[in-house]
Design a protein around this motif. Structure first.
Motif, short mmCIF file in Angstrom:
data_model
loop_
_atom_site.label_atom_id
_atom_site.label_comp_id
_atom_site.label_asym_id
_atom_site.label_seq_id
_atom_site.Cartn_x
_atom_site.Cartn_y
_atom_site.Cartn_z
N TRP A 1 -16.45 -2.45 -26.91
CA TRP A 1 -15.75 -2.27 -25.64
C TRP A 1 -16.74 -2.27 -24.49
O TRP A 1 -17.79 -1.61 -24.55
CB TRP A 1 -14.95 -0.97 -25.63
N SER B 1 -16.87 -1.02 -20.85
CA SER B 1 -16.14 -0.11 -19.98
C SER B 1 -16.83 0.01 -18.62
O SER B 1 -17.99 0.45 -18.55
CB SER B 1 -16.03 1.27 -20.62
N LEU B 2 -16.13 -0.39 -17.58
CA LEU B 2 -16.63 -0.34 -16.22
C LEU B 2 -15.71 0.54 -15.38
O LEU B 2 -14.57 0.82 -15.79
CB LEU B 2 -16.68 -1.75 -15.63
N SER C 1 -13.98 -0.21 -12.89
CA SER C 1 -12.78 -0.94 -12.47
C SER C 1 -12.04 -1.61 -13.61
O SER C 1 -10.91 -2.08 -13.41
CB SER C 1 -13.17 -2.01 -11.45
N LYS C 2 -12.65 -1.66 -14.79
CA LYS C 2 -12.02 -2.43 -15.87
C LYS C 2 -12.63 -2.05 -17.21
O LYS C 2 -13.82 -1.73 -17.30
CB LYS C 2 -12.22 -3.93 -15.61
N ARG C 3 -11.82 -2.12 -18.24
CA ARG C 3 -12.29 -1.92 -19.61
C ARG C 3 -11.69 -3.03 -20.47
O ARG C 3 -10.48 -3.23 -20.46
CB ARG C 3 -11.87 -0.56 -20.14
N TYR C 4 -12.54 -3.75 -21.19
CA TYR C 4 -12.01 -4.84 -22.00
C TYR C 4 -12.80 -4.99 -23.30
O TYR C 4 -13.96 -4.58 -23.41
CB TYR C 4 -11.99 -6.16 -21.22
N LYS D 1 -6.42 -14.09 -14.00
CA LYS D 1 -7.00 -13.61 -15.25
C LYS D 1 -7.59 -14.77 -16.05
O LYS D 1 -7.13 -15.91 -15.95
CB LYS D 1 -5.94 -12.91 -16.09
N GLY E 1 -19.53 -10.71 -16.88
CA GLY E 1 -18.74 -11.04 -15.71
C GLY E 1 -19.39 -11.96 -14.70
O GLY E 1 -18.81 -12.24 -13.65
N HIS F 1 -16.70 -11.66 -12.08
CA HIS F 1 -15.28 -11.70 -12.44
C HIS F 1 -15.17 -11.55 -13.95
O HIS F 1 -15.52 -12.47 -14.70
CB HIS F 1 -14.65 -13.02 -11.97
N HIS F 2 -14.74 -10.38 -14.38
CA HIS F 2 -14.73 -10.08 -15.82
C HIS F 2 -13.46 -10.61 -16.48
O HIS F 2 -12.37 -10.59 -15.88
CB HIS F 2 -14.83 -8.58 -16.04
N GLU G 1 -10.31 -10.78 -19.39
CA GLU G 1 -9.41 -9.81 -20.01
C GLU G 1 -9.92 -9.43 -21.39
O GLU G 1 -9.71 -8.29 -21.85
CB GLU G 1 -8.00 -10.40 -20.13
#
Length: 416
Positions: free
Chosen positions: A10, A12-13, A15-18, A142, A160, A177-178, A180
Motif C-alpha cells: 500500500w 499511503s499519502l 491525499s490518497k491511498r492506493y 483517474k 505519481g 498524478h497518482h 487508482e
C-alpha cells in the motif's frame, strides 16, 4: 476469474491511498475484470504499437469479452463502449507534446468523460505519457497503471510522477498524478528483450545503494540467479497461465523489496521537496547520456553508467570510501550492465547536457547559463550523504571534466 495477488503493497499519502498488487498470474484476466469493478466508467487502454502487436490476440479477446461482461452486469454503457484501445509509436521520442496532443484528441473524439478511466499498459514511456494525459485531461481523470517492463515495475510506475520530454531536457514538463492502483504481473516480462531486463536491474541496484544494504547483499550473493530472467524464452502467457512461486521466488522477493524502498521514500516526501531526491541517484548523469545518445542508449543502461560515475564523483569528493566505489563498480559490471561511457560521449558535452536537469539552480540571474550541476552523493553502500537536508551537492565544470578523464583511465584498467 481474477486471481488473488501474490503480494499487496500500500502506498499511503495524505491525499490518497492506493494498492500495488504483485501477481505471478497473467494480467489479462485482471484487465477483463475491470468493467465489473468500474461499471459506470468507460475504460481507455493506452499502449504502444509494439505491445499492441505482441498482444493483438489477447487484446482482441479482451475487448470482446469485456463488452459481454459489461452487459451482463447491466451497466449504462452502449454495447460497444466499455473499452477503447488507443496506441502510439513505441520509444522515448513519443514522450512529446505532439503525441500527448494526439492522445487527447482521440479521447475527445471518443467522448471520454471525467468519470472514465485510462489504463496505462506498458513500460515507463507509456506510464509517463498516459499518466500525464490523465493528469491534465479535463483537469484530471483517474488512471490505472499496469507496467510491463522491469524498469517500470520497480521504479517508473510508482510514485505519481508523469510527464513528457522537451528539446530542453528529459521529463521537464509533467505533474504528480497518482493512479487508482498499480497491477504488476510478472508474466509480462516474458516478452521483454534481455537488454531491457538487465536495464531494469539498474533501478534495483540504485535502490539498494541509496537505502538498503540488505538488498545489496541479496544482489551480490545471488547475482548468478538474476543474470537471466526467470521467464527467459517463454512465449506471451494467456489469461489462464501463471508462473510458479518456486520458479520466481527469489526474483519476486528482490522485486518486491525494491518496490518497498521506492514506496517508503515516496511516502516520506511525496512531492520531492528534499528526501525523495535520493531516488535521482544515477539519473543526473543517466539522463545526460540518454539526451546525448538521442535515446539510443536505453534508460536502464544509462542509469547503470550514471550510478557508477556518480559513485566515482562521491569518492573523488571524499564522501564515499574507495572500497565502496570498487564494490559498486564490480556489482554493476557483474550484472552485465555497462560501466563506462560510450566513446562518442565527451565530458564537456555531457556536463552541458546535465545542466538541463531539474535539480540544478543558477548562481546568477543569467537566463542562459547554469554554473554547476547537482547530483545525489553516496556516503556508503546503502546510504546517501544528506548535505544539510538537501541530498544534493554541486560539481563545477572543471572538476567534472578532470573526474571524467580520471574515471575513463581507471575503468580502462579495471573493466576486464
Amino acid at each position: 476469474m481474477k486471481r488473488a495477488p501474490y503480494k499487496t503493497i500500500w502506498l499511503s499519502l495524505p491525499s490518497k491511498r492506493y494498492p500495488i498488487y504483485c501477481y505471478t498470474s497473467s494480467g489479462w484476466d485482471q484487465l477483463a475484470s475491470l468493467p465489473r469493478q468500474y461499471p459506470h466508467s468507460r475504460l481507455f487502454l493506452i499502449t504502444d504499437h509494439v505491445l499492441a502487436r505482441i498482444y493483438k490476440n489477447e487484446l482482441k479477446t479482451l475487448l470482446a469479452t469485456s463488452r459481454t461482461a459489461a452487459l451482463d452486469h447491466q451497466t449504462n454503457h452502449p454495447k460497444n463502449r466499455p473499452w477503447s484501445l488507443i496506441t502510439f509509436p513505441a520509444g522515448e521520442h513519443s514522450k512529446s507534446h505532439a503525441v500527448k496532443l494526439m492522445l487527447e484528441e482521440k479521447l475527445f473524439k471518443a467522448r471520454c468523460s471525467r468519470n472514465d478511466i485510462i489504463i496505462a499498459l506498458g513500460g515507463g514511456v507509456v506510464g509517463d505519457l498516459a499518466g500525464f494525459v490523465a493528469a491534465t485531461f479535463m483537469r484530471g481523470i483517474k488512471y490505472i497503471s499496469m507496467p510491463t517492463t522491469l524498469v517500470a515495475m520497480t521504479d517508473a510506475a510508482i510514485g505519481g510522477k508523469t510527464g513528457i520530454d522537451t528539446p530542453f531536457g528529459k521529463n521537464l514538463i509533467g505533474a504528480f498524478h497518482h493512479p487508482e492502483a498499480i497491477y504488476i504481473h510478472l508474466p509480462f516480462l516474458a516478452t521483454l528483450p534481455h537488454i531491457e531486463y538487465l536495464g531494469g536491474f539498474a533501478e534495483i541496484i540504485k535502490h539498494a545503494l541509496i537505502r538498503n544494504v540488505t538488498l545489496y547483499k541479496m544482489l551480490t550473493t545471488h547475482i548468478k540467479s538474476f543474470e537471466v530472467s526467470p521467464l527467459h524464452n517463454k512465449r506471451p502467457m494467456t489469461a489462464t497461465e501463471s508462473v510458479t512461486a518456486s520458479a520466481t521466488g527469489l526474483f519476486f522477493k528482490l522485486l518486491t523489496e525494491s518496490i518497498l524502498i521506492k514506496v517508503r521514500v515516496v511516502i516520506h516526501d511525496p512531492l520531492e521537496t528534499a528526501y525523495r531526491r535520493i531516488l535521482n541517484f544515477g539519473h543526473t548523469i543517466g539522463h545526460g547520456i540518454e539526451i546525448l545518445s538521442d535515446y539510443k542508449i536505453n534508460h536502464g543502461n544509462a542509469v547503470a553508467i550514471g550510478c557508477v560515475f556518480e559513485a566515482w564523483l562521491s569518492y573523488r569528493l571524499k564522501y564515499l570510501p574507495a572500497e565502496h566505489f570498487e564494490n559498486i563498480f564490480s556489482l554493476i559490471k557483474n550484472m552485465h550492465l555497462p560501466v563506462t561511457f560510450p566513446i562518442a560521449i565527451k565530458a564537456p558535452a555531457l556536463y552541458n547536457a546535465c545542466t538541463r536537469d531539474k535539480k540544478n539552480e543558477r548562481k546568477t540571474a543569467s537566463l542562459t547559463t547554469t554554473d554547476t550541476i547537482k547530483f545525489v552523493p553516496l556516503k556508503k553502500i546503502g546510504s546517501v550523504f544528506a548535505a544539510k537536508g538537501t541530498y544534493l551537492v554541486s560539481v563545477e565544470k572543471a572538476f567534472f571534466i578532470k573526474a571524467f578523464k580520471d574515471f575513463q583511465k581507471w575503468t580502462d584498467q579495471h573493466r576486464h
